[in-house]
Design a protein around this motif. Structure first.
Motif, PDB file in Angstrom:
ATOM      1  N   THR A   5      31.959  34.876 -20.504  1.00 51.69           N
ATOM      2  CA  THR A   5      33.314  35.260 -20.871  1.00 51.69           C
ATOM      3  C   THR A   5      33.819  36.382 -19.973  1.00 51.69           C
TER       4      THR A   5
ATOM      5  N   TYR B 239      37.915  30.691 -33.465  1.00 45.37           N
ATOM      6  CA  TYR B 239      37.184  29.432 -33.472  1.00 45.37           C
ATOM      7  C   TYR B 239      37.281  28.801 -34.846  1.00 45.37           C
TER       8      TYR B 239
ATOM      9  N   PRO C  59      21.268  38.785 -23.183  1.00 45.64           N
ATOM     10  CA  PRO C  59      20.735  37.593 -23.835  1.00 45.64           C
ATOM     11  C   PRO C  59      21.808  36.514 -23.986  1.00 45.64           C
ATOM     12  N   SER C  60      21.397  35.348 -24.409  1.00 45.34           N
ATOM     13  CA  SER C  60      22.322  34.246 -24.610  1.00 45.34           C
ATOM     14  C   SER C  60      23.362  34.614 -25.662  1.00 45.34           C
ATOM     15  N   GLY C  61      24.622  34.300 -25.365  1.00 42.24           N
ATOM     16  CA  GLY C  61      25.692  34.591 -26.312  1.00 42.24           C
ATOM     17  C   GLY C  61      26.226  36.002 -26.235  1.00 42.24           C
ATOM     18  N   ALA C  62      25.743  36.790 -25.259  1.00 45.45           N
ATOM     19  CA  ALA C  62      26.171  38.184 -25.164  1.00 45.45           C
ATOM     20  C   ALA C  62      27.626  38.313 -24.719  1.00 45.45           C
TER      21      ALA C  62
ATOM     22  N   VAL D  16      34.020  38.899 -28.873  1.00 43.53           N
ATOM     23  CA  VAL D  16      33.056  38.483 -27.852  1.00 43.53           C
ATOM     24  C   VAL D  16      32.733  39.638 -26.910  1.00 43.53           C
TER      25      VAL D  16
HETATM   26  N1  LIG Z   1      35.031  27.803 -25.535  1.00 42.50           N
HETATM   27  C1  LIG Z   1      34.639  28.642 -26.492  1.00 42.50           C
HETATM   28  N2  LIG Z   1      35.296  28.670 -27.666  1.00 42.50           N
HETATM   29  C2  LIG Z   1      34.932  29.496 -28.647  1.00 42.50           C
HETATM   30  N3  LIG Z   1      33.923  30.358 -28.555  1.00 42.50           N
HETATM   31  C3  LIG Z   1      33.220  30.396 -27.422  1.00 42.50           C
HETATM   32  C4  LIG Z   1      33.535  29.542 -26.320  1.00 42.50           C
HETATM   33  N4  LIG Z   1      32.669  29.803 -25.317  1.00 42.50           N
HETATM   34  C5  LIG Z   1      31.848  30.763 -25.776  1.00 42.50           C
HETATM   35  N5  LIG Z   1      32.163  31.138 -27.029  1.00 42.50           N
HETATM   36  C6  LIG Z   1      31.497  32.179 -27.838  1.00 42.50           C
HETATM   37  O1  LIG Z   1      31.624  33.407 -27.178  1.00 42.50           O
HETATM   38  C7  LIG Z   1      30.403  34.138 -27.235  1.00 42.50           C
HETATM   39  C8  LIG Z   1      30.005  34.543 -25.830  1.00 42.50           C
HETATM   40  O2  LIG Z   1      29.773  33.386 -25.084  1.00 42.50           O
HETATM   41  P1  LIG Z   1      29.403  33.428 -23.555  1.00 42.50           P
HETATM   42  O3  LIG Z   1      29.408  32.029 -23.073  1.00 42.50           O
HETATM   43  O4  LIG Z   1      30.273  34.400 -22.859  1.00 42.50           O
HETATM   44  O5  LIG Z   1      27.906  33.984 -23.620  1.00 42.50           O
HETATM   45  P2  LIG Z   1      26.827  34.122 -22.452  1.00 42.50           P
HETATM   46  O6  LIG Z   1      26.388  35.526 -22.440  1.00 42.50           O
HETATM   47  O7  LIG Z   1      27.368  33.570 -21.182  1.00 42.50           O
HETATM   48  O8  LIG Z   1      25.654  33.203 -23.000  1.00 42.50           O
HETATM   49  P3  LIG Z   1      24.652  32.247 -22.180  1.00 42.50           P
HETATM   50  O9  LIG Z   1      23.626  33.122 -21.539  1.00 42.50           O
HETATM   51  O10 LIG Z   1      24.042  31.394 -23.260  1.00 42.50           O
HETATM   52  O11 LIG Z   1      25.455  31.478 -21.206  1.00 42.50           O
HETATM   53  C9  LIG Z   1      29.369  33.227 -27.882  1.00 42.50           C
HETATM   54  O12 LIG Z   1      29.114  33.737 -29.159  1.00 42.50           O
HETATM   55  C10 LIG Z   1      30.026  31.880 -27.968  1.00 42.50           C
HETATM   56  O13 LIG Z   1      29.735  31.295 -29.214  1.00 42.50           O
END
Ligand SMILES: Nc1ncnc2c1ncn2[C@@H]1O[C@H](COP(=O)(O)OP(=O)(O)OP(=O)(O)O)[C@@H](O)[C@H]1O
Ligand SMILES: [Mg+2]
Lengths: 247, 256
Positions: free
Chosen positions: B55, B16, B48-51, B29
């Motif tokens: 992905t 990123y 949690p958020s961002g886990a 990630v």
């Molecule tokens: N398109 C992207 N480009 C770069 N980094 C990303 C992208 N999407 C997500 N990330 C990063 O990857 C990590 C995991 O994101 P992810 O969306 O899988 O989390 P999540 O568990 O689904 O969170 P949430 O509950 O908030 O949806 C985060 O730290 C985020 O900053």
């Protein structure tokens, strides 16, 4: 020539206004004036020279150089995309030569430098602007509509199927200025070529005829160019496995 | 055709752009995930958020590919299956509903139409809407005129129209109130049984996971903290982190 120098009074007025009102445009206006003078004089002499030579291959080389410059200009709108110069050049070249070829084939214009060069120049200029707009719009649409594109991919769409709406939106947006010009031409705006011909002493109807041919050519060329550039560039935003990668 | 999903040492690193320091950085990630999801199982991913939950789902239908390890679907390497065919078998409902321009009908039949189905599309659209508990009256409506709950159901109907074997659900009830959430959960449970679907259900809601999941993985900061029968995760947590998370005591800490 004396007339031109006298007309510089207008530039002086503009500069004075800019100074008084603190617009800070003096430098740009003066530089622009100088560049316009130098560029147009140079092209004037070059055209004179080429017209006198009656050599078609030379005309072709000149058009090619113009297309390359157009490609270079437009490709700047797609920073970080590999192959952008080649793609932009091909798209603009395709639009220009396809329409020009058709007009020649139908016997509408003669293969003489005095027709080919100005017509191609206008066409390339317009195609370049349209391609630049298409590239910018393509990128912004892909970013703002990434969710939609990925939803399509997730349903088993190929990259080009998934990007269909985005491509359409980009090409439509790129064509708007030209299409709008087409709608208002003669009502609000008098196009440059026609105005020039009338000023130079041509009959208004003759000027109109040429202008119509020009406008139709511009539209066709711009559409061919912007559609090709969109179709060629969109592939760069996806991997071979139909994954979206917005850079 | 039910399907089993196997993760073997799967990791995901993303690049990123750090615009504050104007340089590219790497972010891990997902880290070394090894687990499997059985045929026709409802498997929840809690975290949690961002886990990295979203992905993880995106790796299954190959919207992205793992940086390490590999994923097997029904005994085949996911990367070796034709990606279009794979995605037809793996339906996904995204965290945020996104529609194609047009009506509900056009959205629902998008998948089948792509793949050459020409007849019976109207019937199919009605069946799929009915399957998610929506009236066929909605078919002609524009998607932006629907309530968020209806939109999420249309997204589910659109995924079902392809006749998938696996369903990836990314917080499909995040915008719903409790009664709509419970209705959606019942609907998903029923569909999973009726259509023998393998379901990966992402949620950050402890109560929801407890209601929905047969087995649950707790994912924090890309790590698989624990994977157990859902009830056991709450009643007999294997790690202190799980215990704290499931008790609602987990706080966002700075990791890695
Ligand atoms: N398109 C992207 N480009 C770069 N980094 C990303 C992208 N999407 C997500 N990330 C990063 O990857 C990590 C995991 O994101 P992810 O969306 O899988 O989390 P999540 O568990 O689904 O969170 P949430 O509950 O908030 O949806 C985060 O730290 C985020 O900053
Ligand atoms: Mg998410």
């Amino acid at each position: 020539m004396v007339d031109v120098v006298l007309a510089l009074v207008l530039v002086a007025i503009a500069v004075a206004l800019s100074r008084v009102k603190g617009l800070n445009l003096e430098r740009d206006i003066l530089l622009g004036t100088l560049r316009a003078f130098a560029q147009l004089m140079a092209i004037g002499y070059l055209l004179n020279f080429i017209f006198d030579l009656h050599r078609l291959e030379l005309v072709f080389v000149l058009l090619l150089i113009m297309v390359l410059i157009g490609g270079q200009t437009s490709s700047r709108r797609a920073k970080s995309l590999r192959g952008r110069f080649l793609i932009a050049t091909c798209a603009i070249g395709l639009g220009t030569f396809a329409t020009l070829g058709l007009l020649i084939g139908l016997g509408i214009i003669a293969t003489q430098p005095r027709y080919l060069i100005p017509l191609a120049g206008m066409t390339i200029g317009n195609a370049t602007r349209t391609c630049s707009l298409a590239l910018e719009r393509l990128r912004s649409e892909l970013t703002s509509r990434a969710g939609e594109v990925e939803a399509a991919l997730a349903l088993g769409a190929t990259s080009s199927q998934a990007a269909q709406h985005v491509i359409r939106a980009a090409v439509r947006a790129a064509m708007v200025p030209l299409v709008d010009t087409l709608k208002i031409v003669g009502l609000i705006q008098f196009p440059g070529a026609m105005t020039g011909m009338i000023l130079a002493g041509a009959q208004p109807l003759d000027a109109v005829k040429i202008q119509l041919i020009i406008m139709y050519m511009l539209v066709a060329a711009a559409l061919i160019a912007s559609l090709s550039i969109a179709l060629l560039v969109i592939r760069k935003y996806f991997t071979r496995d139909h994954q979206l990668v917005v850079l | 055709m039910p399907m089993r999903i196997v993760f073997e040492g799967v990791g995901k690193t993303r690049k990123y752009y750090d615009s504050q320091n104007s340089l590219w950085r790497q972010q891990v990630v997902l880290r070394d995930l090894t687990f499997q999801v059985e045929d026709a199982e409802v498997f929840t991913i809690l975290g949690p958020s961002g886990a990295g939950k979203s992905t993880l789902l995106r790796l299954v239908n190959r919207l992205e590919d793992p940086s390490q390890g590999h994923i097997m679907l029904d005994g085949h390497l996911a990367s070796s299956i034709d990606v279009i065919a794979l995605r037809r078998d793996v339906g996904m409902v995204f965290q945020l509903p996104a529609f194609f321009p047009g009506t509900v009908r056009e959205n629902v039949i998008y998948g089948p139409k792509l793949h050459g189905t020409k007849t019976g599309l109207d019937g199919l659209a009605e069946t799929c809407l009915a399957a998610v508990g929506l009236s066929p009256d909605l078919l002609g409506r524009r998607t932006q005129d629907l309530s968020v709950g209806q939109q999420q159901r249309v997204c589910l109907a659109r995924a079902l129209a392809n006749g998938p074997a696996i369903l990836l659900l990314d917080e499909p009830t995040s915008a719903l109130d409790l009664s709509a959430t419970l209705a959606m959960e019942r609907l998903i449970a029923r569909l999973a049984v009726e259509r023998r679907l393998t379901v990966l259900f992402v949620s950050h809601d402890l109560e929801q996971v407890r209601r929905v999941g047969q087995r649950t993985m707790l994912l924090i900061d890309g790590h698989m903290v624990e994977l157990s029968e859902t009830e056991a995760l709450f009643t007999q947590p294997q790690s202190d982190l799980t215990r704290r998370f499931c008790a609602g005591l987990w706080k966002e800490e700075k990791h890695g």
